[in-house]
Design an enzyme around this catalytic site. Structure first.
Site, PDB file in Angstrom:
ATOM      1  N   TYR A 434      -6.883   0.566   2.744  1.00 47.16           N
ATOM      2  CA  TYR A 434      -7.914   0.928   3.733  1.00 47.16           C
ATOM      3  C   TYR A 434      -8.635   2.230   3.383  1.00 47.16           C
ATOM      4  CZ  TYR A 434      -4.206   3.401   6.589  1.00 47.16           C
ATOM      5  OH  TYR A 434      -3.207   4.186   7.069  1.00 47.16           O
ATOM      6  N   GLU A 435      -9.660   2.510   4.158  1.00 49.02           N
ATOM      7  CA  GLU A 435     -10.531   3.670   3.903  1.00 49.02           C
ATOM      8  C   GLU A 435     -11.149   3.579   2.509  1.00 49.02           C
ATOM      9  OE1 GLU A 435     -10.748   5.624   6.669  1.00 49.02           O
ATOM     10  OE2 GLU A 435     -12.435   6.597   5.670  1.00 49.02           O
ATOM     11  N   GLY A 436     -11.501   2.350   2.102  1.00 49.81           N
ATOM     12  CA  GLY A 436     -12.045   2.102   0.760  1.00 49.81           C
ATOM     13  C   GLY A 436     -10.921   1.774  -0.204  1.00 49.81           C
TER      14      GLY A 436
END
Lengths: 590, 590
Positions: A434-436
């Protein structure tokens, strides 16, 4: 049952011996003397170890449930959240105008690490709220800020970030959620968002969703995306809660880990939303706090490795199995402890040498963010922007790898849930995604950050390393400086290769992006071990009483130089093989 | 939902183009022509894809339950087990005297891989039975063999292996389970065993436990361990089932994965047991089938990576996200498929180039076992003994790493259970632990196998690689031979370092044991890619019609040489740093 001991001494070493925080010319840093940070860290450590950590296993085993549209958090979570709130732990670095304590991000980051080690799933509730707070604080109107921020700083209301849809995650230009303008200036938001961490729960009065959506008729793709505040309960002008908004939880996802955090499918059905940051400026508003958020996720990576290491170390000291081949170490017992065995030590030192340098790296990143935000330092901003994908991608990859290495120390006991090591590994896994996702971090690094401002920031990084090596040419620093020089040369050679061959074909650079991110990470951790070695040598030279602490730092630094840093050569070789081995196969031939 | 396609074409390529099985002078290999193995693999593939794979997710989500002392397997498992049994799939390489089909281990290994990819937890029930069968077949009396083996070959009765106790796993000399001799020649076995895979279940009439225990008054430690047959139901002389024996399930462990297999705590309370393999010769009896069992676990490692790769590849072709930076590939769609992106391809090729070479390596190991067992070839036995810890340790480490790499392709969808990628990762994790944790494999390799028979077998391996490189000095083989030469040189340098510095201090060798296992693994996979490249070039030169298949093999071989084999340099550098970085810290200073 696993345990957690807050590494306050390690943190104090970094803040004061290494970063010399209180002497830095950053607004508010003059307050950060040893006593002050010690008091904050000790108190936060108590919350982490005594309130959050005991709920970690129950959060995993019970998880969140959806009952008649209402999300229930695991037993004990609500009381713990009240404790966090009452102690002001959710407001450390927030704007004092809205009830925050205005402390540097560096200090709140140290606290975040402890909360994350103690209970990663729990720490995401205030974490997401902080992200939403930051976006509103940076881009909201005064009215919006006054309406939402005091409650969010106090975590009476929590926040979420709604980006992903079923068919698009990385490529948000494909998004379908719509926001139709209304005559009163508000919007009606409709669509489905997935993977919404902390999407709904029973620990706060209200949930403030930040939602990316497209205003019909706007530009195509990513340029037509806007950001909206969509509260679960509408907020009246007097601050009281009004009607339930048109947003509901579709389901809670079954996941590999972080079960204590509800990952929701959120359905928006003509929900009332309020534009923030301007029409079609949604991505800009979202990316404002990206550096902070990504450093936070990088910390989750090593924070799980830290707590896993602590437990693996205890196990390795306690568990009797086999004998030291060079001579019995525990003659009165039936066997020697695991820690006598070279390969067990190799494994433990892989973990230790990573975690301690990862912490230094993340703290340095937080320090640069303070310098950028508080002093308006553009160079610091450029440098931390460059390093953010490395902090996020490298620290979460290695964090997961070393959490599973800690699990391995336990043998079969690491695989059963009873000892807690499986949870650490399962929880740590999400941070790579997550978060890229980390592949996107590598792309951001090589495709965007390297060339940013004409390559100024990467040149500044090389210069920083070069100057360090030149200024620390002493005999006692040589064992640390020489390997760093070699590693840094590999990094520069990789950068040079990208410049030259990437001009011909960008795939020559992109095919090596992941290796470059790791190569960069090793050089950064090598630099961190140089800083820590120097600080330790100075402490020993000036007669520090705790010689064992500093000698241990030096030994761990030597281990990293001998056993981890050589990896840069392999990364360079892979990078220099270019695009062809990666691109030659047709998609159908895979 | 995840899917599985049996890689029969890949297997046929290895059996015939690479290993040229039917031409090998091993007893029974003359039968292995293309048509015969194709028929076996196609039929086994149907069972894998149509019977076992559809039960994989339900096995994970429902798991096994203990109800009033009886273990229930997940819905559908019993029917599937009946199908396996009726098809004779549990008896492929078993002794024809007891109803087995007497096929080579090579063929049954290929089938095992497919069953393991399709449903790892399920495949352990026949797998453990096969292990117990092998021990009885090798060490049982004629009477024991006649009593137990026909039923075990047919899997009417299943088997288990009972080694681990709560306080000892690797160091079995510490074991406390006792076997007290009785006047009738039997023993009363008492004690607790843990982590007993397939310990009890509802799919067979009886469970035949093989239990390690100590006969009171015997030698201390590992030399006083004996092996016993302890049936769940005693077996009458006429073969019918008699009284329930004193063995019961204490509990089923909660685990990270392989939930479809019941991992039991087994309590023995004066259970009747029958000695097998002689008093105090338990370890020898247990180790007889160790090479086979460890190769089987090595296969589990890459088998999970195989099925994870298949699914990740489909996802990468289907999922539209972003655009190819060198030019749109899917102009009619809203975005290009993931597989256009260099880092996605890098990830997929990491997986593909590993799995295909890992399969070749495991098949070669199985081939050597056949040569050893069927032809009594001591050199083959020595070589496979040397490589067994590499097959087990390296293939399960990399197998897990690349299964999580496949999970990464899915982004957030890889972390939720819905897509099945999390299960593959959670299941694959155990293979690094059981059947001797991978650190123990490294110790076995460096501490025992290298020096075995005066180092004869490792010298034979080096000679084999050297001869290969000399005999394949052509221009078209050079791109494969040259990197192998370099990697093999690194391996020899590491071996030399161990010989020289290990004499001074054994920790100089042991501190590098894990790196040596991986270094050895890369050289072996590099050799496998050489074999596969050569076979592909020959097929193309002789006008094979399926040119794409062979061209793809060559491209994948080039990828491995460029992107994986350079890792040997890092392993050598770590090894040559010796014991000091690993040993200098006192245990208390960690």
């Amino acid at each position: 049952m696993p345990s957690y001991t807050p590494p306050t001494k390690e943190m104090q070493f970094l803040l004061h011996d290494v970063l010399n925080a209180s002497a830095q010319d950053i607004e508010g840093y003059d307050e950060l003397d040893r006593d002050f940070t010690n008091a904050v860290l000790e108190e936060a450590g108590k919350v982490a170890a005594e309130v959050l950590q005991p709920l970690n296993v129950i959060g995993d085993t019970v998880g969140c449930t959806l009952e008649n549209g209402v999300v229930r958090t695991p037993p004990g979570f609500k009381d713990a959240f009240d404790t966090m709130r009452e102690g002001g732990w959710t407001a450390l670095d927030c704007n004092p105008d809205y009830g925050g304590q205005g402390l540097p991000f560096l200090v709140s980051s140290a606290v975040t690490e402890m909360f994350s080690s103690a209970n990663m799933a729990f720490s995401m509730y205030p974490g997401l709220t902080h992200g939403a707070y930051s976006a509103i604080n940076a881009h909201g109107t005064d009215e919006q800020k006054e309406k939402y921020l005091p409650k969010m700083v106090a975590c009476d209301w929590t926040g979420t970030m709604n980006l992903t849809e079923p068919h698009c995650g990385t490529d948000l230009g494909l998004m379908r959620t719509k926001a139709v303008p209304q005559s009163d200036g508000s919007f009606k938001v409709s669509g489905q968002k997935i993977f919404i961490s902390a999407g709904d729960h029973d620990m706060s009065e209200n949930v403030i969703h930040l939602v990316l959506a497209k205003i019909p008729g706007g530009p195509e793709g990513i340029k037509g995306v806007s950001l909206f505040i969509v509260p679960k309960f509408l907020v009246n002008d007097d601050g009281s809660l009004g009607a339930r908004n048109g947003v509901s939880v579709g389901k809670i996802e079954e996941k590999m880990g972080i079960h204590g955090n509800c990952t929701c499918v959120m359905n928006y059905d003509e929900a009332t939303g309020y534009l923030i940051g301007g029409e079609h400026k949604g991505m800009r508003a979202m990316f404002t706090m990206m550096n902070e958020a990504r450093i936070g996720v990088g910390m989750q990576g090593y924070a799980q490795a830290e707590v896993a290491y602590q437990n693996a170390l205890e196990y390795a000291k306690d568990r009797l199995q086999g004998r030291d081949v060079t001579g019995t170490k525990n003659p009165d017992g039936p066997a020697d402890p695991l820690i006598v065995h070279p390969d067990i030590r190799r494994n433990l030192l892989d973990q230790k040498s990573f975690v301690e340098a990862a912490r230094a790296f993340a703290f340095w990143g937080a320090n640069l963010i303070d310098r950028s935000h508080r002093n308006g330092d553009q160079d610091a901003d450029g440098l931390v922007s460059l390093m953010t994908p490395v902090i996020k991608g490298f620290l979460t990859d290695k964090g997961f790898e070393l959490t599973t290495a800690a699990q391995q120390i336990y043998g079969g006991h690491g695989y059963i849930e009873e000892w807690g090591m499986s949870q650490f590994a399962r929880d740590a896994r999400i941070a790579m995604i997550y978060e890229g996702a980390n592949g996107v971090q590598a792309l951001d690094l090589v495709g965007r950050k390297l060339a940013q401002d004409g390559g100024k920031h990467v040149m500044a990084f090389f210069e920083l390393v070069k100057t360090w090596c030149k200024e620390n040419d002493s005999d006692e620093m040589k064992p640390f400086v020489e390997p760093l020089k070699k590693a840094s040369k590999d990094l520069q050679a990789a950068g040079m290769y990208f410049m030259q061959s990437g001009m011909k074909n960008p795939n020559n650079a992109l095919a090596g992006s992941y290796d470059f991110m790791h190569l960069f990470g090793h050089v950064c951790l090598g630099l961190m071990w140089n800083w820590m070695a120097k600080a330790s040598l100075e402490a020993l030279a000036t007669g520090a009483s705790d010689t064992e602490f500093y000698e241990t730092k030096l030994a761990t630094a030597r281990f990293y130089m001998a056993r981890q840093l050589p990896m840069t050569g392999t990364h360079l070789a892979r990078i220099e093989s270019g695009a062809e081995p990666v691109m030659e196969l047709a998609a159908a031939s895979f």
